[in-house]
Design an enzyme around this catalytic site. Structure first.
Site, short mmCIF file in Angstrom:
data_model
loop_
_atom_site.label_atom_id
_atom_site.label_comp_id
_atom_site.label_asym_id
_atom_site.label_seq_id
_atom_site.Cartn_x
_atom_site.Cartn_y
_atom_site.Cartn_z
N LYS B 48 0.85 -1.19 0.00
CA LYS B 48 0.00 0.00 0.00
C LYS B 48 0.89 1.25 0.00
CE LYS B 48 -3.33 2.90 0.65
NZ LYS B 48 -4.14 3.28 -0.53
N GLY B 75 -7.06 8.03 -1.44
CA GLY B 75 -6.24 9.17 -1.04
C GLY B 75 -5.05 8.84 -0.18
N ASN B 129 5.83 6.20 -6.74
CA ASN B 129 4.53 6.56 -7.31
C ASN B 129 4.54 8.04 -7.67
OD1 ASN B 129 1.87 6.88 -7.98
ND2 ASN B 129 1.06 6.31 -5.97
N CYS B 132 -0.38 9.18 -8.47
CA CYS B 132 -1.64 9.02 -7.73
C CYS B 132 -2.62 10.13 -8.12
CB CYS B 132 -1.44 9.03 -6.23
SG CYS B 132 -3.01 8.79 -5.36
N THR B 195 -4.12 4.17 -12.21
CA THR B 195 -5.53 4.26 -12.61
C THR B 195 -5.78 5.44 -13.56
OG1 THR B 195 -5.99 5.56 -10.64
CG2 THR B 195 -6.42 3.20 -10.52
#
Lengths: 259, 306
Positions: B48, B75, B129, B132, B195
């Site tokens: 995560k 979030g 990342n 996001c 995504t």
């Protein structure tokens, strides 16, 4: 190890025009993972729909051949429509039992407050209260009422309210609740399940009378096991908890009711 | 009886016993799905997403179902990198799988600090990342501009002693341009796709389902976008790729590998079926066996475009 199981639909019946009761053969699920009333199962509702539907458990029976679970759900969208149309004898894919239910102390008296499709899980609570509980059940109207005979058979007293007055008291459950709390019976706690506005007023009344209150919460859910963090509930302390893993039942005091 | 296929693959020098990795954000830190099966059956786990400090994430509703997809707006709720190292990493280490820490920062400096802490703690790889879609600061902004993506990559590399994989956003006009910038900045691997931004509206209340109005789309609906982007990127850069986006069966994984992925991640499919990663692994092995391959890695980049 937790498991998902293919469970046969043993029987189903329409409780009213909107709600379906379904008995499922669930293998050893009850023996393996039941901790008490208020837990839920996560049911796959067709191949095209990626998310399972969380449905609360109404009744259960542990049995050596196969445990059985009774679930009650309202047809709200495509997923529950699909489930409602599954014929008896067919199977559904069930993940369960999941979540943390109501905490009930043996020998104590509880006041059950349910609204609409929040009523069925309280039947499990009634069963755990040895017939001593009082139930206050609210519905939009008479044609939405469900499980009244079952509650009468397993509670000391059942009071009904409908928004339009077509059955029982005309108005909301919190009016009956206040009357009951002002009366002579003393309660170890209130166990509530229903729409959020109802829960909010129940929690307010409980606080006024100083009676501990547990609430079962709903939120849009994905994994059902605590991995995706989707079904968040805002806590009074500022943090988040999750319906699927920390709940669905929370202490009323934990929850941020102004969120 | 088809012969046994060698399922092991390598991703930027990290050995995976099979090419199936749990995708970040769908699998927590493994504890929950570890109640269903032994995590050692997976090639790895992208944990995560972590931030330097604890984050509570977005207000609910955070999840909406869409045709063959799921919108989420969690979030980056997470306990913070230090809690991960002390509470979660030791538990994960009891299993035999590659541990890939996924990180997001508000500034390049934050990425650097996290890379240093996680390298010292002994994760196998760091997934940076920069994509996001569900946070205000940082997040997607780094993933949509080549010079910012390169800057974050350089800082991450400078503070890491383990391989650095950069996770790319599909929410750009030209993903190849970002991939090249990240490669030149020294990344060891790429993961894609994150995504796709999306929205769903309740027509009766006229409110978006998600409290933050928009969210990130995943699930089978995005698979063809992922396959296309992995293919375009693999044609343009030399870095190994962890491919993801809508994988729910062996054939989906094989498509991503043929398009150029060395390994694949399974995400949203776990929500419908907790065993999805294992079924993807077995389905992939079967495809390789039927095709007479000695090793599943032979699929990587083997597409024959017209």
């Amino acid at each position: 190890m937790k498991v998902e199981q293919t469970c046969k639909i043993l029987s189903k019946r329409q409780l009213n025009a909107y709600a379906v009761e379904m008995d499922l053969a669930v293998g050893d699920m009850v023996r393996a993972s039941l901790t008490g009333p208020g837990q839920f199962v996560h049911v796959k509702c067709g191949e095209g729909r990626l998310l399972r539907r969380p449905i609360s458990v109404c009744k259960w029976r542990a049995c050596e051949d196969s445990d059985t679970l009774t679930i009650v759900f309202e047809v709200r969208g495509e997923g529950t429509q699909w489930l409602a149309r599954r014929p008896v004898g067919h199977s559904v894919d069930v993940l369960g039992l999941l979540g943390r239910g109501f905490q009930i102390e043996a020998g104590e008296t509880y006041l059950l407050v349910g609204g609409g499709i929040g009523v069925p899980p309280l039947l499990g609570c009634a069963g755990s209260c040895d017939g001593a509980a009082t139930a206050i059940l609210g519905f939009r109207s008479k044609d939405r009422a469900l499980l009244l005979d079952e509650f009468s058979g397993s509670c000391a007293d059942v009071q009904v309210a409908t928004d339009d007055g077509t059955l029982g008291h005309r108005g909301y459950v919190d009016q009956l609740l206040r009357q009951e709390l002002a009366g002579e019976r003393r309660y170890r706690g209130i166990l509530a399940c229903g729409p959020k506005p109802m829960l909010k007023s129940v929690v307010k009344a409980a606080a006024e009378y100083g009676v501990p209150c547990q609430v079962s919460m709903e939120e849009r859910m994905a994994c059902g096991v605590g991995a995706c963090l989707g079904c968040a509930v805002q806590m009074a302390g500022g943090g988040m908890k999750h319906v699927c893993k920390d709940g669905p039942v929370f202490d009323a005091g934990e929850v941020d009711w102004n969120a | 009886m088809p012969k046994q296929v060698d399922l092991s693959v390598e991703l930027a020098g990290v050995k995976l016993k099979n090419p199936v990795v749990a995708a970040s954000g769908t699998f927590g830190f493994g504890r929950e799905y570890g109640q269903f099966y032994d995590l050692s059956q997976l090639g790895g786990i992208c944990c995560k997403g972590l931030t330097l400090h604890r984050r509570e994430g977005n207000p609910p509703p955070r999840i909406a179902e869409t045709p063959m997809g799921i919108l989420n707006s969690v979030g980056l709720q997470n306990p913070g990198v230090e809690d991960f190292i002390s509470q979660e990493l030791p538990e994960l280490r009891r299993h035999d799988l590659a541990v890939i820490a996924n990180i997001s920062g508000d500034t390049p400096e934050e990425y650097g600090i996290m890379c240093r802490l996680l390298s010292a703690a002994g994760v196998d790889m760091i997934e940076v990342n920069i994509s996001c879609p569900n946070v205000k600061a940082g997040g997607l902004a780094y993933g949509t501009r080549p010079e910012l993506a390169a800057e974050v990559t350089q800082v991450a590399k400078a503070h890491s002693t383990v391989p650095v994989m950069v996770k790319l956003s599909p929410n750009v006009t030209d993903i190849v341009q970002i991939a090249k910038a990240v490669e030149e900045a020294g990344a060891d691997a790429l993961s894609l796709i994150n995504t796709l931004r999306g929205m769903r509206i309740d027509v009766n209340t006229r409110r978006p389902i998600l409290k933050r109005n928009t969210g990130g789309l995943s699930g089978p609906a995005v698979l063809p976008v992922a396959v296309r982007m992995v293919w375009e990127v693999s044609c343009a850069v030399k870095l190994p790729i962890l491919g993801m986006g809508g994988v729910s069966k062996g054939e989906d994984a094989a498509q991503l590998m043929l398009a150029g992925a060395s390994a694949v991640a399974v995400g949203a499919a776990c929500f419908a079926d907790p065993y999805a990663p294992l079924k993807v692994r077995d389905g992939l092995a079967e495809i390789a066996a039927v095709q007479g391959l000695d090793r599943v890695s032979a699929l990587t980049g083997a597409v024959m475009p017209w």
